[in-house]
Design a protein around this motif. Structure first.
Motif, PDB file in Angstrom:
ATOM      1  N   ARG A 168      -1.564  11.640  -7.096  1.00  0.00           N
ATOM      2  CA  ARG A 168      -0.525  12.643  -7.365  1.00  0.00           C
ATOM      3  C   ARG A 168       0.432  12.018  -8.368  1.00  0.00           C
ATOM      4  NH1 ARG A 168       4.246  14.901  -3.482  1.00  0.00           N
ATOM      5  NH2 ARG A 168       4.957  16.556  -4.845  1.00  0.00           N
ATOM      6  N   TYR A 169       0.489  12.609  -9.530  1.00  0.00           N
ATOM      7  CA  TYR A 169       1.296  12.018 -10.603  1.00  0.00           C
ATOM      8  C   TYR A 169       2.778  12.315 -10.387  1.00  0.00           C
ATOM      9  CZ  TYR A 169       2.548  10.632 -15.318  1.00  0.00           C
ATOM     10  OH  TYR A 169       3.110   9.999 -16.390  1.00  0.00           O
ATOM     11  N   GLY A 170       3.057  13.434  -9.746  1.00  0.00           N
ATOM     12  CA  GLY A 170       4.446  13.828  -9.488  1.00  0.00           C
ATOM     13  C   GLY A 170       4.476  15.338  -9.400  1.00  0.00           C
ATOM     14  N   GLY A 171       5.474  15.896  -8.666  1.00  0.00           N
ATOM     15  CA  GLY A 171       5.596  17.358  -8.543  1.00  0.00           C
ATOM     16  C   GLY A 171       4.273  18.002  -8.188  1.00  0.00           C
ATOM     17  N   GLU A 172       3.874  18.981  -9.013  1.00  0.00           N
ATOM     18  CA  GLU A 172       2.616  19.697  -8.724  1.00  0.00           C
ATOM     19  C   GLU A 172       1.535  19.255  -9.700  1.00  0.00           C
ATOM     20  OE1 GLU A 172       4.760  20.513 -10.772  1.00  0.00           O
ATOM     21  OE2 GLU A 172       4.343  22.291 -11.942  1.00  0.00           O
ATOM     22  N   GLU A 173       1.627  17.987 -10.167  1.00  0.00           N
ATOM     23  CA  GLU A 173       0.690  17.469 -11.155  1.00  0.00           C
ATOM     24  C   GLU A 173      -0.170  16.339 -10.559  1.00  0.00           C
ATOM     25  OE1 GLU A 173       1.914  17.759 -15.655  1.00  0.00           O
ATOM     26  OE2 GLU A 173       2.272  15.746 -14.910  1.00  0.00           O
ATOM     27  N   PHE A 174      -1.482  16.381 -10.824  1.00  0.00           N
ATOM     28  CA  PHE A 174      -2.408  15.355 -10.339  1.00  0.00           C
ATOM     29  C   PHE A 174      -3.135  14.744 -11.536  1.00  0.00           C
ATOM     30  CE2 PHE A 174      -1.802  18.456  -7.021  1.00  0.00           C
ATOM     31  CZ  PHE A 174      -1.667  17.684  -5.874  1.00  0.00           C
ATOM     32  N   VAL A 175      -3.547  13.474 -11.372  1.00  0.00           N
ATOM     33  CA  VAL A 175      -4.322  12.827 -12.432  1.00  0.00           C
ATOM     34  C   VAL A 175      -5.588  12.256 -11.798  1.00  0.00           C
ATOM     35  CG1 VAL A 175      -4.372  10.907 -14.069  1.00  0.00           C
ATOM     36  CG2 VAL A 175      -2.316  12.293 -13.855  1.00  0.00           C
ATOM     37  N   ILE A 176      -6.726  12.412 -12.492  1.00  0.00           N
ATOM     38  CA  ILE A 176      -7.977  11.809 -11.989  1.00  0.00           C
ATOM     39  C   ILE A 176      -8.554  10.905 -13.076  1.00  0.00           C
ATOM     40  CG2 ILE A 176     -10.240  12.235 -10.968  1.00  0.00           C
ATOM     41  CD1 ILE A 176      -9.357  15.020 -10.247  1.00  0.00           C
ATOM     42  N   LEU A 177      -8.901   9.662 -12.680  1.00  0.00           N
ATOM     43  CA  LEU A 177      -9.588   8.748 -13.597  1.00  0.00           C
ATOM     44  C   LEU A 177     -11.066   8.775 -13.225  1.00  0.00           C
ATOM     45  CD1 LEU A 177      -7.386   5.523 -13.681  1.00  0.00           C
ATOM     46  CD2 LEU A 177      -7.882   7.016 -15.595  1.00  0.00           C
ATOM     47  N   PHE A 178     -11.922   8.947 -14.231  1.00  0.00           N
ATOM     48  CA  PHE A 178     -13.375   8.975 -13.961  1.00  0.00           C
ATOM     49  C   PHE A 178     -13.999   7.734 -14.598  1.00  0.00           C
ATOM     50  CE2 PHE A 178     -11.976  13.386 -14.025  1.00  0.00           C
ATOM     51  CZ  PHE A 178     -12.595  13.941 -12.917  1.00  0.00           C
ATOM     52  N   PRO A 179     -14.134   6.603 -13.847  1.00  0.00           N
ATOM     53  CA  PRO A 179     -14.736   5.420 -14.438  1.00  0.00           C
ATOM     54  C   PRO A 179     -16.229   5.666 -14.683  1.00  0.00           C
ATOM     55  CG  PRO A 179     -13.659   4.920 -12.349  1.00  0.00           C
ATOM     56  CD  PRO A 179     -13.749   6.388 -12.454  1.00  0.00           C
ATOM     57  N   ASN A 180     -16.701   5.062 -15.766  1.00  0.00           N
ATOM     58  CA  ASN A 180     -18.125   5.149 -16.093  1.00  0.00           C
ATOM     59  C   ASN A 180     -18.627   6.598 -16.165  1.00  0.00           C
ATOM     60  OD1 ASN A 180     -20.602   4.232 -16.727  1.00  0.00           O
ATOM     61  ND2 ASN A 180     -21.172   3.541 -14.663  1.00  0.00           N
ATOM     62  N   PHE A 213       0.837  -1.184   0.000  1.00  0.00           N
ATOM     63  CA  PHE A 213       0.000   0.000   0.000  1.00  0.00           C
ATOM     64  C   PHE A 213       0.881   1.247   0.000  1.00  0.00           C
ATOM     65  CE2 PHE A 213      -2.314   3.265   2.429  1.00  0.00           C
ATOM     66  CZ  PHE A 213      -3.337   3.466   1.522  1.00  0.00           C
ATOM     67  N   LYS A 214       1.921   1.216   0.871  1.00  0.00           N
ATOM     68  CA  LYS A 214       2.788   2.378   0.966  1.00  0.00           C
ATOM     69  C   LYS A 214       3.511   2.640  -0.339  1.00  0.00           C
ATOM     70  CE  LYS A 214       3.843   3.162   5.691  1.00  0.00           C
ATOM     71  NZ  LYS A 214       4.918   3.285   6.651  1.00  0.00           N
ATOM     72  N   SER A 215       3.930   1.570  -1.018  1.00  0.00           N
ATOM     73  CA  SER A 215       4.667   1.770  -2.256  1.00  0.00           C
ATOM     74  C   SER A 215       3.757   2.321  -3.344  1.00  0.00           C
ATOM     75  CB  SER A 215       5.337   0.469  -2.699  1.00  0.00           C
ATOM     76  OG  SER A 215       4.343  -0.416  -3.117  1.00  0.00           O
ATOM     77  N   LEU A 216       2.451   2.285  -3.083  1.00  0.00           N
ATOM     78  CA  LEU A 216       1.513   2.828  -4.061  1.00  0.00           C
ATOM     79  C   LEU A 216       0.940   4.161  -3.585  1.00  0.00           C
ATOM     80  CD1 LEU A 216      -0.396  -0.443  -5.016  1.00  0.00           C
ATOM     81  CD2 LEU A 216       1.350   0.726  -6.337  1.00  0.00           C
ATOM     82  N   GLN A 217       1.465   4.667  -2.458  1.00  0.00           N
ATOM     83  CA  GLN A 217       0.906   5.898  -1.898  1.00  0.00           C
ATOM     84  C   GLN A 217       1.961   7.010  -1.882  1.00  0.00           C
ATOM     85  OE1 GLN A 217       0.434   6.336   2.321  1.00  0.00           O
ATOM     86  NE2 GLN A 217      -1.751   6.700   2.075  1.00  0.00           N
ATOM     87  N   ASP A 218       1.523   8.224  -2.213  1.00  0.00           N
ATOM     88  CA  ASP A 218       2.428   9.363  -2.149  1.00  0.00           C
ATOM     89  C   ASP A 218       2.530   9.806  -0.692  1.00  0.00           C
ATOM     90  OD1 ASP A 218       3.832  11.766  -2.810  1.00  0.00           O
ATOM     91  OD2 ASP A 218       1.937  12.800  -2.528  1.00  0.00           O
ATOM     92  N   SER A 219       3.785   9.874  -0.185  1.00  0.00           N
ATOM     93  CA  SER A 219       3.929  10.099   1.258  1.00  0.00           C
ATOM     94  C   SER A 219       3.507  11.510   1.669  1.00  0.00           C
ATOM     95  CB  SER A 219       5.360   9.820   1.689  1.00  0.00           C
ATOM     96  OG  SER A 219       6.220  10.600   0.916  1.00  0.00           O
ATOM     97  N   LEU A 220       3.622  12.494   0.776  1.00  0.00           N
ATOM     98  CA  LEU A 220       3.282  13.872   1.179  1.00  0.00           C
ATOM     99  C   LEU A 220       1.769  14.095   1.241  1.00  0.00           C
ATOM    100  CD1 LEU A 220       4.477  16.783   1.689  1.00  0.00           C
ATOM    101  CD2 LEU A 220       3.968  17.222  -0.700  1.00  0.00           C
ATOM    102  N   THR A 221       1.061  13.715   0.182  1.00  0.00           N
ATOM    103  CA  THR A 221      -0.372  14.030   0.113  1.00  0.00           C
ATOM    104  C   THR A 221      -1.253  12.864   0.552  1.00  0.00           C
ATOM    105  OG1 THR A 221      -0.444  13.237  -2.150  1.00  0.00           O
ATOM    106  CG2 THR A 221       0.000  15.575  -1.849  1.00  0.00           C
ATOM    107  N   LYS A 222      -0.630  11.694   0.724  1.00  0.00           N
ATOM    108  CA  LYS A 222      -1.355  10.456   1.082  1.00  0.00           C
ATOM    109  C   LYS A 222      -2.331  10.015  -0.019  1.00  0.00           C
ATOM    110  CE  LYS A 222       0.657  10.431   5.085  1.00  0.00           C
ATOM    111  NZ  LYS A 222       2.033  10.068   4.909  1.00  0.00           N
TER     112      LYS A 222
END
Ligand SMILES: Nc1nc2c(ncn2[C@@H]2O[C@H](COP(=O)(O)OP(=O)(O)OP(=O)(O)O)[C@@H](O)[C@H]2O)c(=O)[nH]1
Length: 518
Positions: free
Chosen positions: A429-441, A350-359
């Motif tokens: 959080r994709y990296g740096g100051e960039e975020f990605v959102i997936l909208f299923p359906n 879980f941790k390896s899939l989580q960004d430590s700063l923003t959780k």
């Protein structure tokens, strides 16, 4: 008479001229001698002045001085003078090369000193004065000697200011190390130590301190790896001990069981004998009285054998219960350990899939999720949209209010994004100051509506840094998956292109992928 007079006069004239010529020649010879002595002295002085510059030249000049002192003729002097001349020419050539090198080195040193931002204003003025005072068209050793001396003195005085300057390139390296630390997954004391070191690395460190922090970082990582290895080894050791005990208990139980089988069959045999004997007694009985006695005796033996058999069975049953209890306890303990390690592994995953700063989930988690969504789209053809968000002019927050303010901003925006979209939407959080959102359906228009709401909420967050009110905006690119054979990577690229368009056309807006390419 007249003739003899004139002849005498002529003779006297000639004599006078001769005397004059002799005097002139004498005078010339004296002058020549005087000039020669002067020249010879001058040459001797010059030879002394050139002494010590070159070993070969020194030898030639010593020879030349010897000849001059002995007043040797020009014929002897000429070859020695030619030899000295050749040495002088080679020396002049070498001096010119050295001067060129000195010129280049001095220019480089002056340029380097000018670039040192840590040097204060007073020291800068001083450096300019040194440069001005030594500006000269004449390129000679006498020009460079004082310049070098002044520069050396200058460096000695302002050296400490220069040495303590943290290089700009180190700042870049510090950032890279911080990024690497954020990707490390440790727990307990190692994690706490890493957080402390990361805090230190965020500051402006002098070189020596930076090196110390890096050494501590390496030590912490090595200790952490050793701890993890130790704990894995302990786990394996415990498993092997538990298995060893289980195996021992089982083999003991098999061993005891074989004893029991032997004893049991001996008792069965004994019972059979008792019954046979009883039978024989009954068959051969003549008198009721003796039969009674015989039967009583046989029944007593039979009873004894049966009691022994019962005792054996009870013992075997108890033994079996003990073994089962022992095995159950061992296996329960074993089960607990496996559960504990399973949990630990799940946490680590879980941790390896989580960004430590923003959780929020990180880029690796996004990649996992993208492949799941891709498969789902192929099966169900339900609409799927993706958005790439980037905070506008984020660098300014870091530059104006510090890295910690930047970190805090990222945390607040991450949490706001998570709250603003639907539960089923995947925010990372994709990296740096960039975020990605997936909208299923979700078709692109619905995703756009949700993002309008999110952007609006972010725009209205009242950030306050150093008592300054700051408003932060984001730019967004959105794309929707259209065809079954379109990969999610290409969908991501389309959204990223739309984001670029949003930035290019003024930021603080949402651009849809189709619109971006038009
Ligand atoms: N505080 C902090 N800053 C970060 C982090 N990751 C990246 N940054 C900073 O984010 C900034 C991104 O700056 P740029 O790529 O120039 O973009 P920008 O200033 O947002 O400008 P635009 O994207 O063109 O609007 C850089 O200064 C990075 O150092 C982080 O985890 N914490």
């Amino acid at each position: 008479m007249n003739q003899s007079n004139s002849a005498e006069e002529k003779l006297a004239m000639l004599e006078k001229r001769l005397t004059q010529s002799i005097q002139s020649r004498k005078q010339l010879e004296d002058e020549y001698q005087h000039d020669w002595i002067h020249f010879s002295n001058m040459l001797t002085q010059l030879s002394y002045a050139c002494g010590g510059l070159d070993h070969n030249l020194d030898n030639s000049l010593t020879k030349l001085r010897g000849l001059l002192q002995r007043n040797s003729g020009m014929e002897q002097l000429k070859p020695v003078m030619a030899e000295s001349e050749a040495h002088i020419q080679s020396l002049v050539h070498r001096v010119q090369l050295n001067l060129k090198a000195s010129h280049e080195a001095t220019t480089e040193t002056i340029d380097w000193l000018k670039k040192q931002t840590s040097v204060d204003k007073k020291a800068r003025l001083e450096l300019q004065k040194i440069i001005d005072s030594t500006q000269s068209q004449h390129v000679s050793i006498m020009h460079y000697m004082p310049l070098m001396m002044s520069l050396l003195n200058y460096c000695q005085r302002v050296g400490s200011q220069i040495i303590e300057q943290p290089s700009l390139s180190y700042a870049e390296q510090q950032k890279a190390v911080l990024k690497l630390i954020s990707q490390l997954e440790f727990t307990g004391t190692t994690e706490q130590q890493l957080v402390l070191l990361a805090k230190q690395l965020k500051g402006n460190l002098p070189t020596e301190q930076l090196l110390n922090v890096l050494v501590s970082l390496l030590e912490t990582i090595i200790d952490g790896i050793n701890l993890e290895r130790q704990s894995a080894q302990n786990f394996l050791l415990e498993i092997s001990q538990t298995l060893g005990t289980v195996q021992g208990t089982l083999s003991q139980s098999v061993h005891e069981r074989s004893h029991y089988d032997e004893d049991n069959s001996a008792l069965n045999h004994q019972l059979k004998l008792n019954v046979d004997e009883l039978n024989a007694s009954v068959q051969s009985a003549q008198h009721l009285e003796t039969l009674k006695q015989d039967v009583a005796g046989h029944l007593a033996r039979l009873n004894k054998t049966l009691r022994e058999k019962l005792a054996l069975e009870t013992k075997e049953k108890q033994q079996h219960e003990r073994t089962t209890a022992k095995l159950t306890s061992k296996l329960t303990h074993f089960e607990q350990q496996v559960h504990h390690y399973k949990q630990k592994l799940a946490e680590q995953k879980f941790k390896s899939l989580q960004d430590s700063l923003t959780k929020l989930p990180n880029r690796a988690a996004l990649e996992e999720r993208m492949s799941i969504e891709e498969q789902r789209f192929k099966r169900t053809r339900e609409p799927l949209s993706i958005a790439v968000l980037d905070i506008d002019l984020f660098k300014r927050i870091n530059d104006n209010f510090g890295h910690s303010a930047g970190d805090k901003t990222l945390q607040v925006i991450a949490s706001m994004l998570r709250k603003a979209v639907n539960e089923a939407d995947f925010v990372c959080r994709y990296g740096g100051e960039e975020f990605v959102i997936l909208f299923p359906n979700t078709p692109i228009t619905d995703a756009q509506a949700r993002l309008e709401k999110a952007c609006d909420r972010i725009r209205n967050i009242p950030f306050k840094f150093r008592s300054e009110d700051i408003r932060i905006t984001v730019s967004v690119g959105i794309a929707e998956l259209q065809q079954v054979n379109q990969s999610l990577t290409s969908l991501f690229d389309a959204a990223d292109k739309a984001l670029y368009e949003a930035k290019r056309t003024g930021r603080n807006k949402i651009v849809l992928a189709g619109a971006a390419s038009n």
